[in-house]
Design a protein around this motif. Sequence first.
Motif, PDB file in Angstrom:
ATOM      1  N   GLU A  75       0.835  -1.205   0.000  1.00  0.00           N
ATOM      2  CA  GLU A  75       0.000   0.000   0.000  1.00  0.00           C
ATOM      3  C   GLU A  75       0.870   1.256   0.000  1.00  0.00           C
ATOM      4  N   LYS A  79       6.744   3.327  -1.718  1.00  0.00           N
ATOM      5  CA  LYS A  79       6.663   4.642  -2.356  1.00  0.00           C
ATOM      6  C   LYS A  79       7.920   5.444  -2.027  1.00  0.00           C
ATOM      7  N   HIS A 112       5.396  -1.092  -5.988  1.00  0.00           N
ATOM      8  CA  HIS A 112       4.559   0.090  -6.279  1.00  0.00           C
ATOM      9  C   HIS A 112       5.077   1.234  -5.430  1.00  0.00           C
ATOM     10  N   TRP A 116       6.072   8.917  -9.533  1.00  0.00           N
ATOM     11  CA  TRP A 116       4.704   9.409  -9.343  1.00  0.00           C
ATOM     12  C   TRP A 116       4.793  10.859  -8.906  1.00  0.00           C
ATOM     13  N   GLN A 119       3.257  11.555  -3.062  1.00  0.00           N
ATOM     14  CA  GLN A 119       4.073  10.780  -2.095  1.00  0.00           C
ATOM     15  C   GLN A 119       5.538  10.697  -2.519  1.00  0.00           C
ATOM     16  N   ASN A 164       3.317   6.145 -12.571  1.00  0.00           N
ATOM     17  CA  ASN A 164       1.925   6.198 -12.126  1.00  0.00           C
ATOM     18  C   ASN A 164       1.307   7.521 -12.552  1.00  0.00           C
ATOM     19  N   GLU A 165       0.169   7.437 -13.239  1.00  0.00           N
ATOM     20  CA  GLU A 165      -0.682   8.605 -13.510  1.00  0.00           C
ATOM     21  C   GLU A 165      -0.008   9.741 -14.273  1.00  0.00           C
ATOM     22  N   ASN A 206       0.834   2.676 -15.139  1.00  0.00           N
ATOM     23  CA  ASN A 206      -0.325   2.471 -14.261  1.00  0.00           C
ATOM     24  C   ASN A 206      -1.150   3.759 -14.192  1.00  0.00           C
ATOM     25  N   GLN A 239      -5.998   1.001 -12.663  1.00  0.00           N
ATOM     26  CA  GLN A 239      -6.136   1.022 -11.202  1.00  0.00           C
ATOM     27  C   GLN A 239      -7.480   0.436 -10.767  1.00  0.00           C
ATOM     28  N   HIS A 241     -10.413   2.037  -9.639  1.00  0.00           N
ATOM     29  CA  HIS A 241     -11.171   2.634  -8.536  1.00  0.00           C
ATOM     30  C   HIS A 241     -12.539   3.010  -9.096  1.00  0.00           C
ATOM     31  N   GLU A 270      -5.605  -1.940  -8.702  1.00  0.00           N
ATOM     32  CA  GLU A 270      -6.034  -1.334  -7.425  1.00  0.00           C
ATOM     33  C   GLU A 270      -7.555  -1.378  -7.296  1.00  0.00           C
ATOM     34  N   TRP A 336      -7.498  -3.095  -3.803  1.00  0.00           N
ATOM     35  CA  TRP A 336      -6.747  -2.104  -3.032  1.00  0.00           C
ATOM     36  C   TRP A 336      -7.171  -2.204  -1.570  1.00  0.00           C
ATOM     37  N   TRP A 344      -8.973   3.054   1.348  1.00  0.00           N
ATOM     38  CA  TRP A 344      -8.820   4.521   1.348  1.00  0.00           C
ATOM     39  C   TRP A 344     -10.119   5.274   1.098  1.00  0.00           C
TER      40      TRP A 344
HETATM   41  C1  GLA Z   1      -3.472   5.846  -6.263  1.00  0.00           C
HETATM   42  C2  GLA Z   1      -2.132   5.215  -5.955  1.00  0.00           C
HETATM   43  C3  GLA Z   1      -2.190   4.264  -4.794  1.00  0.00           C
HETATM   44  C4  GLA Z   1      -3.025   4.794  -3.653  1.00  0.00           C
HETATM   45  C5  GLA Z   1      -4.367   5.200  -4.163  1.00  0.00           C
HETATM   46  C6  GLA Z   1      -5.247   5.770  -3.090  1.00  0.00           C
HETATM   47  O1  GLA Z   1      -4.301   5.042  -6.967  1.00  0.00           O
HETATM   48  O2  GLA Z   1      -1.597   4.558  -7.057  1.00  0.00           O
HETATM   49  O3  GLA Z   1      -0.899   4.020  -4.327  1.00  0.00           O
HETATM   50  O4  GLA Z   1      -2.350   5.864  -3.053  1.00  0.00           O
HETATM   51  O5  GLA Z   1      -4.175   6.233  -5.120  1.00  0.00           O
HETATM   52  O6  GLA Z   1      -4.931   5.429  -1.833  1.00  0.00           O
END
Ligand code: GLA
Length: 379
Positions: A75, A79, A112, A116, A119, A164-165, A206, A239, A241, A270, A336, A344
């Motif tokens: 999680e 990072k 992971h 990014w 973080q 990431n993103e 990702n 991901q 979500h 995720e 996730w 989260w």
């Molecule tokens: C993103 C990140 C994850 C996590 C989620 C929310 O998707 O990739 O590491 O932080 O947000 O918690």
Amino acid sequence: MPSRRTVLQTMLMASAAAPTLLAAAPALAEQAASLKDAYKGQFRVGAAINTAQINETDSRGDPIIKAQFNSISPENCLKWNSVHHEPDRYDFTQADRYVAFGEKNQMFIVGHVLVWHEQTPDWVFRDKDGNLVDRDTLLARMRDHIATVVGRYKGKVHSWDVVNEPIGDDGAMRPSLWYKIIGEDYVAKAFEYAREADPNALLLYNDYSIEYEAKRKGANALIAKLKAAGVPVTSVGLQGHYTLDSPSLDQLDATIATFGDMGFKVPMTELDVTVLPFPMGQVTADVALHIARNSTLNPYADGLPDAVQQKLAERYADLFRIFRKHRGVVDRVSFWGVTDADNWKNDWPIPSRTDYPLLFDRAGKPKPAFDAVIAAATA
Ligand code: GLA
């Protein structure tokens, strides 16, 4: 294979009728359905695990992780701000425990995340006077970080979320400091450095929301460009979500097909499904403070009504039917978190709500959504 319910009912009936059979109960319990067995030969099923779970102090979550999943994601402990908080000091205490947990339990271990915009400590982008560094300095820092972290776990971590993103919701490159200082090729460089550090690991792009057309177009253009240039991307991670209605199954299906047809694996990295409303616009500090009692924004604080529970189960079954349709291309589905308490979404985008996004409830009991996912493995 009998369903989990059937096995448990059989156990109860047997023990009620013949107490002497009780000794057989552990053997029967071991046969209870698991996600990893139900999807064996189709794709791996994983979960992101937190510090307590890695340290094996979560007596509710740890047995679920071991019984149900054959892959883990960290999680937070891998990072940048966890392993490399200060310029000249790496701290791998928790990350080493995470990898050891995966090895001990013979799991597919995910790393992971390497690059990014969140973080990541501010020092990464600045000199000692606080000014932004130049392209070469940032590339050198990125390379050192990737070489050190990936190199340490070479052959142990099987798959890395490399970038990431990088795309914004409008489909353009996200104007992160990575992008502003290095330029668009920061993405390619990250993958090249990761490949130098481990010749065999899967390397993921990702992202979230690339199921939606505007963002998918941008991601598609970037990924096609990387592929044409021979950049070593192996997989496009979604991901996942999601909400009860969105993205649509057609959007998900088309997204997996698009990247699968380009030759990439498309793991779900995720996955979670929120049942809560997403507030549009600002939520004032006062509303956020009293959220526990706000029945509009936090409607299920006292429990999830059966109808919503059922809708969540159907949503999960539908999603897994799409994943199965693309099995092979979808090589892993990772949740996730383990239980609803860990996820989260209870704290985002508003803190302290009560959400129900996963397959195990706050007590660690499998929900109807769990049964639906098990049933979808063979339906
Ligand atoms: C993103 C990140 C994850 C996590 C989620 C929310 O998707 O990739 O590491 O932080 O947000 O918690």
